[in-house]
Design a protein around this motif. Structure first.
Motif, PDB file in Angstrom:
ATOM      1  N   PRO A  15       6.450   7.821 -13.267  1.00  8.00           N
ATOM      2  CA  PRO A  15       5.129   7.763 -12.629  1.00  8.00           C
ATOM      3  C   PRO A  15       4.931   6.364 -12.044  1.00  8.00           C
ATOM      4  O   PRO A  15       5.155   5.360 -12.724  1.00  8.00           O
ATOM      5  CB  PRO A  15       4.152   8.018 -13.781  1.00  8.00           C
ATOM      6  CG  PRO A  15       4.975   8.588 -14.891  1.00  8.00           C
ATOM      7  CD  PRO A  15       6.348   8.026 -14.726  1.00  8.00           C
ATOM      8  N   THR A  16       4.538   6.300 -10.805  1.00  6.37           N
ATOM      9  CA  THR A  16       4.409   5.010 -10.124  1.00  6.37           C
ATOM     10  C   THR A  16       3.409   4.087 -10.805  1.00  6.37           C
ATOM     11  O   THR A  16       3.611   2.875 -10.872  1.00  6.37           O
ATOM     12  CB  THR A  16       3.985   5.239  -8.658  1.00  6.37           C
ATOM     13  OG1 THR A  16       4.969   6.043  -8.011  1.00  6.37           O
ATOM     14  CG2 THR A  16       3.862   3.917  -7.920  1.00  6.37           C
ATOM     15  N   ILE A  17       2.348   4.650 -11.343  1.00  5.48           N
ATOM     16  CA  ILE A  17       1.285   3.826 -11.921  1.00  5.48           C
ATOM     17  C   ILE A  17       1.795   2.923 -13.037  1.00  5.48           C
ATOM     18  O   ILE A  17       1.255   1.848 -13.285  1.00  5.48           O
ATOM     19  CB  ILE A  17       0.133   4.727 -12.435  1.00  5.48           C
ATOM     20  CG1 ILE A  17      -1.094   3.874 -12.741  1.00  5.48           C
ATOM     21  CG2 ILE A  17       0.572   5.551 -13.648  1.00  5.48           C
ATOM     22  CD1 ILE A  17      -2.346   4.693 -13.023  1.00  5.48           C
ATOM     23  N   THR A  38       5.599   2.596 -21.727  1.00  6.55           N
ATOM     24  CA  THR A  38       4.700   3.151 -22.729  1.00  6.55           C
ATOM     25  C   THR A  38       5.154   4.549 -23.140  1.00  6.55           C
ATOM     26  O   THR A  38       5.946   5.201 -22.456  1.00  6.55           O
ATOM     27  CB  THR A  38       3.264   3.231 -22.185  1.00  6.55           C
ATOM     28  OG1 THR A  38       3.240   4.170 -21.089  1.00  6.55           O
ATOM     29  CG2 THR A  38       2.791   1.864 -21.703  1.00  6.55           C
ATOM     30  N   GLU A  39       4.621   5.007 -24.263  1.00  7.61           N
ATOM     31  CA  GLU A  39       4.921   6.364 -24.736  1.00  7.61           C
ATOM     32  C   GLU A  39       4.504   7.390 -23.689  1.00  7.61           C
ATOM     33  O   GLU A  39       5.185   8.399 -23.473  1.00  7.61           O
ATOM     34  CB  GLU A  39       4.192   6.617 -26.057  1.00  7.61           C
ATOM     35  CG  GLU A  39       4.521   7.946 -26.714  1.00  7.61           C
ATOM     36  CD  GLU A  39       5.923   7.990 -27.305  1.00  7.61           C
ATOM     37  OE1 GLU A  39       6.468   9.103 -27.424  1.00  7.61           O
ATOM     38  OE2 GLU A  39       6.456   6.915 -27.636  1.00  7.61           O
ATOM     39  N   ASP A  40       3.392   7.128 -23.028  1.00  5.53           N
ATOM     40  CA  ASP A  40       2.908   8.041 -21.994  1.00  5.53           C
ATOM     41  C   ASP A  40       3.888   8.104 -20.818  1.00  5.53           C
ATOM     42  O   ASP A  40       4.154   9.178 -20.270  1.00  5.53           O
ATOM     43  CB  ASP A  40       1.525   7.593 -21.511  1.00  5.53           C
ATOM     44  CG  ASP A  40       0.909   8.587 -20.545  1.00  5.53           C
ATOM     45  OD1 ASP A  40       0.760   9.769 -20.909  1.00  5.53           O
ATOM     46  OD2 ASP A  40       0.591   8.183 -19.408  1.00  5.53           O
ATOM     47  N   THR A  41       4.421   6.936 -20.430  1.00 10.21           N
ATOM     48  CA  THR A  41       5.390   6.894 -19.338  1.00 10.21           C
ATOM     49  C   THR A  41       6.650   7.667 -19.701  1.00 10.21           C
ATOM     50  O   THR A  41       7.165   8.468 -18.911  1.00 10.21           O
ATOM     51  CB  THR A  41       5.764   5.433 -19.009  1.00 10.21           C
ATOM     52  OG1 THR A  41       4.603   4.746 -18.553  1.00 10.21           O
ATOM     53  CG2 THR A  41       6.829   5.381 -17.918  1.00 10.21           C
ATOM     54  N   LEU A  42       7.152   7.449 -20.905  1.00  6.73           N
ATOM     55  CA  LEU A  42       8.364   8.134 -21.352  1.00  6.73           C
ATOM     56  C   LEU A  42       8.134   9.632 -21.487  1.00  6.73           C
ATOM     57  O   LEU A  42       9.022  10.441 -21.195  1.00  6.73           O
ATOM     58  CB  LEU A  42       8.835   7.542 -22.680  1.00  6.73           C
ATOM     59  CG  LEU A  42       9.352   6.095 -22.613  1.00  6.73           C
ATOM     60  CD1 LEU A  42       9.589   5.553 -24.017  1.00  6.73           C
ATOM     61  CD2 LEU A  42      10.625   6.011 -21.788  1.00  6.73           C
ATOM     62  N   ALA A  56       0.834  -1.208   0.000  1.00  7.59           N
ATOM     63  CA  ALA A  56       0.000   0.000   0.000  1.00  7.59           C
ATOM     64  C   ALA A  56       0.869   1.258   0.000  1.00  7.59           C
ATOM     65  O   ALA A  56       0.558   2.242  -0.682  1.00  7.59           O
ATOM     66  CB  ALA A  56      -0.932  -0.007   1.211  1.00  7.59           C
ATOM     67  N   SER A  57       1.962   1.216   0.747  1.00 14.70           N
ATOM     68  CA  SER A  57       2.857   2.374   0.823  1.00 14.70           C
ATOM     69  C   SER A  57       3.450   2.695  -0.544  1.00 14.70           C
ATOM     70  O   SER A  57       3.552   3.861  -0.932  1.00 14.70           O
ATOM     71  CB  SER A  57       3.994   2.110   1.819  1.00 14.70           C
ATOM     72  OG  SER A  57       3.491   1.960   3.123  1.00 14.70           O
ATOM     73  N   ALA A  58       3.837   1.658  -1.286  1.00 13.91           N
ATOM     74  CA  ALA A  58       4.419   1.863  -2.608  1.00 13.91           C
ATOM     75  C   ALA A  58       3.392   2.433  -3.578  1.00 13.91           C
ATOM     76  O   ALA A  58       3.698   3.330  -4.373  1.00 13.91           O
ATOM     77  CB  ALA A  58       4.973   0.547  -3.143  1.00 13.91           C
ATOM     78  N   LYS A  59       2.178   1.929  -3.518  1.00 14.85           N
ATOM     79  CA  LYS A  59       1.146   2.361  -4.460  1.00 14.85           C
ATOM     80  C   LYS A  59       0.661   3.787  -4.189  1.00 14.85           C
ATOM     81  O   LYS A  59       0.079   4.426  -5.072  1.00 14.85           O
ATOM     82  CB  LYS A  59      -0.032   1.377  -4.420  1.00 14.85           C
ATOM     83  CG  LYS A  59       0.316   0.016  -5.010  1.00 14.85           C
ATOM     84  CD  LYS A  59      -0.830  -0.961  -4.912  1.00 14.85           C
ATOM     85  CE  LYS A  59      -0.442  -2.310  -5.495  1.00 14.85           C
ATOM     86  NZ  LYS A  59      -1.536  -3.311  -5.385  1.00 14.85           N
ATOM     87  N   LYS A  60       0.902   4.297  -2.987  1.00 19.99           N
ATOM     88  CA  LYS A  60       0.513   5.663  -2.653  1.00 19.99           C
ATOM     89  C   LYS A  60       1.475   6.685  -3.255  1.00 19.99           C
ATOM     90  O   LYS A  60       1.142   7.864  -3.380  1.00 19.99           O
ATOM     91  CB  LYS A  60       0.474   5.845  -1.135  1.00 19.99           C
ATOM     92  CG  LYS A  60      -0.717   5.193  -0.452  1.00 19.99           C
ATOM     93  CD  LYS A  60      -0.648   5.415   1.049  1.00 19.99           C
ATOM     94  CE  LYS A  60      -1.811   4.719   1.759  1.00 19.99           C
ATOM     95  NZ  LYS A  60      -1.707   4.880   3.234  1.00 19.99           N
TER      96      LYS A  60
END
Length: 279
Positions: A98-100, A231-235, A18-22
């Motif tokens: 971005p963590t997601i 992904t392109e969005d991540t980059l 949970a801590s990582a996903k926050k």
């Protein structure tokens, strides 16, 4: 009492995940060569856990999972680390992701992340499959994105599996089969001496498609790395921080790598906040 201890461990694991996903973003320190590979191929490498910087970490993992765990390491430190910078020096960059993009990604065996190299989820054993040499003979058993727990007592997370021991009671067992010791949260527990890293990990466990062991041995993968596709969005949302010693030439190298491989210009290149303060 035993049930309370189990619940306590379960609560800790849930808390680490949970801590990582926050976290909104996490950082990854690397060198210019690896940075160019990450950007040009659009993939991020996970290393087999015996290859990471804590050389004793794999020794603390139960033999069943040795060489079957792969990790990509990040930090959630809000300030830059002089320790991390000192590793990569004048060739270092810090990437902020971005963590997601790191939660439950698809896992590949090659850095081009081609469909042919995709590792599928493998929970059941195919008793007719007896090949182990190729990555295609393996599958993903578990993917976890979690913060590292730091402890003063690593022995606290080693226990004996009493249920398994009772199950095999009276059976004739040899060698590794007699070892009922287990480690809680393999790859997610480190000594308090490492707590300055503020580490979070993407951990992937693999298992063979066929039986995991014979009467004389346990099967392990021969490959050392796995990959996730960026992904392109991540980059496009990447933030690149230059090392404290970076000059204009280095800055241009980084910018050229990004411009040649990322179509949008939403990424950010920034100077180090500790520019000139470490030598």
């Amino acid at each position: 009492m035993e049930k309370e201890i189990v619940n306590q461990y379960d609560d800790l694991y849930t808390e680490l995940c949970a801590s990582a996903k926050k976290l909104t973003r996490v950082q990854h320190y690397t060198n210019l060569h690896a940075f160019e590979s990450i950007i040009s191929k659009g993939s991020l490498r996970l290393s087999r856990i015996d290859l990471v910087n804590d050389l004793n970490e794999n020794e603390r993992i139960h033999f069943w999972w040795k060489n079957k765990l792969f990790v990509a390491c990040f930090t959630y430190r809000e300030t830059e680390s002089t320790g991390f910078w000192s590793i990569h020096r004048e060739k270092g960059v810090m990437l902020s992701f971005p963590t997601i993009s790191l939660i439950e990604p698809l896992i590949y065996s090659s850095d081009d992340c081609s469909q042919d190299s995709l590792l599928h989820i493998t929970k059941r054993t195919d008793l007719k499959h007896h090949q182990y040499d190729s990555p295609s003979d393996w599958g993903v058993y578990d993917t976890t994105f979690a913060a590292i727990h730091y402890t003063k007592d690593l022995g606290e997370f080693i226990y004996e599996d009493e249920e398994l021991k009772e199950f095999f009671k009276g059976c004739i067992m040899v060698g590794f089969q007699k070892d009922f010791k287990r480690t809680k949260f393999p790859g997610l527990i480190k000594s308090i001496a490492w707590d300055h890293e503020k580490e979070v990990r993407l951990r992937v466990g693999v298992r063979p498609k066929g039986p995991e062991q014979s009467s004389t041995c346990i099967y392990y993968p021969h490959f050392q790395y796995l990959y996730i596709k960026l992904t392109e969005d991540t980059l496009s949302n990447l933030v690149v921080t230059l090392n404290p010693w970076a000059n204009e030439e280095f800055h241009n190298e980084v910018r050229n790598i990004l411009q040649q491989n990322i179509h949008t210009k939403d990424y950010v290149i920034q100077k180090s906040n500790i520019d000139g303060t470490i030598r």
